[in-house]
Design an enzyme around this catalytic site. Structure first.
Site, PDB file in Angstrom:
ATOM      1  CD  GLU A  58      -2.056   2.038   1.823  1.00 28.92           C
ATOM      2  OE1 GLU A  58      -1.825   3.025   1.091  1.00 28.92           O
ATOM      3  OE2 GLU A  58      -2.189   2.095   3.047  1.00 28.92           O
ATOM      4  CB  CYS A 111      -1.356   6.874   1.413  1.00 29.02           C
ATOM      5  SG  CYS A 111      -2.642   5.942   2.187  1.00 29.02           S
TER       6      CYS A 111
HETATM    7  C1  UN1 Z   1      -2.994   5.904   4.852  1.00 30.95           C
HETATM    8  O1  UN1 Z   1      -2.824   7.100   4.752  1.00 30.95           O
HETATM    9  O2  UN1 Z   1      -2.023   5.092   4.763  1.00 30.95           O
HETATM   10  O3  UN1 Z   1      -8.806   6.602   3.739  1.00 30.95           O
HETATM   11  C2  UN1 Z   1      -4.308   5.279   5.164  1.00 30.95           C
HETATM   12  C3  UN1 Z   1      -8.161   7.203   4.612  1.00 30.95           C
HETATM   13  C4  UN1 Z   1      -7.847   6.473   5.904  1.00 30.95           C
HETATM   14  C5  UN1 Z   1      -6.687   5.573   5.740  1.00 30.95           C
HETATM   15  C6  UN1 Z   1      -5.469   6.223   5.174  1.00 30.95           C
HETATM   16  N1  UN1 Z   1      -9.012   5.706   6.300  1.00 30.95           N
HETATM   17  O4  UN1 Z   1      -7.784   8.359   4.467  1.00 30.95           O
END
Ligand code: UN1
Length: 506
Positions: free
Chosen positions: A260, A294
């Site tokens: 990821e 992310c």
């Molecule tokens: C991340 O930034 O690695 O969808 C995960 C989202 C959160 C998860 C982010 N539920 O922004």
């Protein structure tokens, strides 16, 4: 030490936990720093390669017992872990905020995300199912079953120091795996506190060691883990650069990796969009968590008919956002994680301008409360695709803004980056929305209409395509990554017919 830290069991700092006991190590000491103030919260000694071996050996031993526990009973233990997390939600949420600088509502939300995935995993523990298939041979039965995979290595980043671990570990737990966690050394305290809460429940049921924790350097323990044959699965969250190293090492030994990685997520605002909705979503997506998700919104495509109005309003909203210590009321933008992050922010803004981008807002570092803390002003840069910087992920609140004339063109440009995590379109046009969601539409793992790019729920599969790594975590049928599939054929007849009509009579 603040009382809530003591309540979380953070009395001594230790690097690795195997079968319940923390190991007394001589490793290098690293400080966990509150990015809002620059103050050291506590220090942690890092695990050595030998500590890593102890933790993995304990996990191997625990797995042998854990894999034979019926899945619904494993689910019952996860249900109790959820209860323990609920009891500690306030303290743990505050620790997340303190250690990584998120708003308090986000720190609490992150623990809630962990609890949600526990509840989800409890349901899964009674519903993970294999298929029964029709055999072509008489008196034969064919079916699939799913068995625990083994040891799962979970590598997490600083920005979701609790929830992303929970996505992997709670699924791993109901699937019958043992999970060894290598958290970011920028957020070791959240990892220790989380581990302690879960370990207490596991120990009560005689399953110490099913969760292992190794806080150590990439070179020392990360390298060891990714090359280690004892881990059939490595699930890693972080940059694309890191993911390429992990993916290569795991593939070389023909293990599985679940990656990821970086995103470069765009919001397209069509001319018929509800601009009030879009404005709130863009602000949350680009400035929320100081651009350190992310899923953060990094690119904005505006239809030329609404671009000027929207940008004027957006700049005004940016001007009204309170930046500061996330523990203070009214603050919507906290600090970046550390000095390196500030340097990368400054570099990206400067480079984008050198390449022809026009800075519409922000671009500078801000002094913290007492001259400390790693704060920056969220930035808006008017852009074109010629600006190479806009194709890169910088983990900071920088929004590159583009204009478009027609929806098809905007979708093509949404897809014209190497990353493929999240995407969204704001529109009231049924046709534009369906085009965005169709096979010629967004090429990302997540595609939303009238919702921003960040803040996904746990029930859907989370992850993205291309250089985002292709993995899927959390909801839907992501659990399959944590199990091994076995195809079983049972002959209950008195003959031995061969498939495909082959004859081999002796
Ligand atoms: C991340 O930034 O690695 O969808 C995960 C989202 C959160 C998860 C982010 N539920 O922004």
């Amino acid at each position: 030490m603040q009382p809530f830290l003591t309540r979380l069991g953070l009395v001594a700092s230790n690097p690795g936990a195997a079968a319940g006991a923390f190991i007394d190590t001589k490793g290098r000491e690293v400080a966990s720093v509150d990015p809002a103030t620059g103050d050291v919260i506590a220090s942690v000694r890092l695990a050595s390669r030998a500590d890593y071996e102890t933790v993995v050996a304990a996990a191997e031993k625990a797995f042998v017992k854990w894999r034979m526990v019926p899945a619904p009973q494993r689910g019952e233990i996860v249900r109790q872990i959820a209860e323990a997390l609920r009891a500690h939600k306030d303290d743990l949420g505050r620790l997340v905020t303190l250690e990584v600088g998120k708003l308090l509502s986000e720190g609490l939300g992150e623990v809630q995300e962990g609890i949600d995935v526990c509840d989800y995993a409890v349901g899964l523990s009674r519903s993970m199912a294999g298929l029964t298939l029709h055999s072509e041979r008489p008196n034969h039965r064919m079916y699939e079953q799913w068995h625990p995979l083994g040891l799962v290595g979970v590598i997490t980043a600083f920005n979701f120091p609790h929830a992303v671990w929970a996505w992997n570990s709670m699924l791993g737990l109901v699937c019958g795996d043992a999970v060894v966690w290598k958290p970011s050394i920028k957020a070791p305290l959240t990892a220790i506190a989380t581990h302690k809460i879960c370990e207490e429940v596991l120990a009560k049921h005689g399953h110490s060691g099913v969760f292992g924790l190794v806080i150590g350097e990439d070179k020392e323990v990360g390298e060891a883990m990714i090359h280690d044959h004892r881990f059939p699965l490595i699930s890693a969250t972080g940059s694309t650069r890191m993911g390429k190293i992990v993916g290569k090492a795991v593939a070389e030994r023909l293990g599985r990796s679940l990656l990821e990685l970086g995103g470069n997520n765009a919001i397209i605002v069509n001319k018929d969009a509800d601009l009030d909705l879009a404005l709130r979503a863009v602000a949350f997506g680009a400035v929320g968590t100081a651009g350190q998700r992310c899923t953060s919104t990094r690119r904005l495509y505006l239809h030329e008919d609404i671009a000027d109005t929207f940008l004027t309003r957006l700049v005004k909203v940016y001007g009204s956002i309170k930046i500061g210590n996330p523990q203070e009321d009214g603050v919507l933008c906290g600090p970046l994680i550390d000095e390196d992050a500030v340097r990368m922010y400054e570099h990206a803004v400067k480079t984008a301008q050198e390449q022809g981008g026009k800075l519409l807002y922000g671009g500078e570092r801000l002094p913290g409360g007492a001259g400390k803390g790693t704060y920056v002003k969220p930035s808006i840069v008017a852009c074109s695709e010629a600006i190479a910087m806009s194709r890169e992920e910088t983990f900071a609140p920088i929004l590159y803004v583009f204009r478009f004339k027609d929806v098809d063109d905007a979708i093509d440009r949404n897809n014209a980056v190497v990353q493929g995590l999240s995407s969204s379109m704001f529109t009231d046009s049924f046709r534009a929305a369906e085009t965005f969601l169709s096979a010629r539409g967004s090429d990302c793992g997540i595609a939303n209409i009238n919702i921003g790019t960040s803040g996904a729920e746990i029930g859907g599969a989370f992850g993205g395509e291309k250089e985002t790594g292709g993995g899927r975590e959390s909801g839907s049928d992501s659990w399959k990554a944590y199990m091994r599939r076995q195809t079983c054929t049972m002959n209950w007849g008195k003959d031995l017919p061969l498939a495909q009509g082959v004859k081999f009579d002796i």
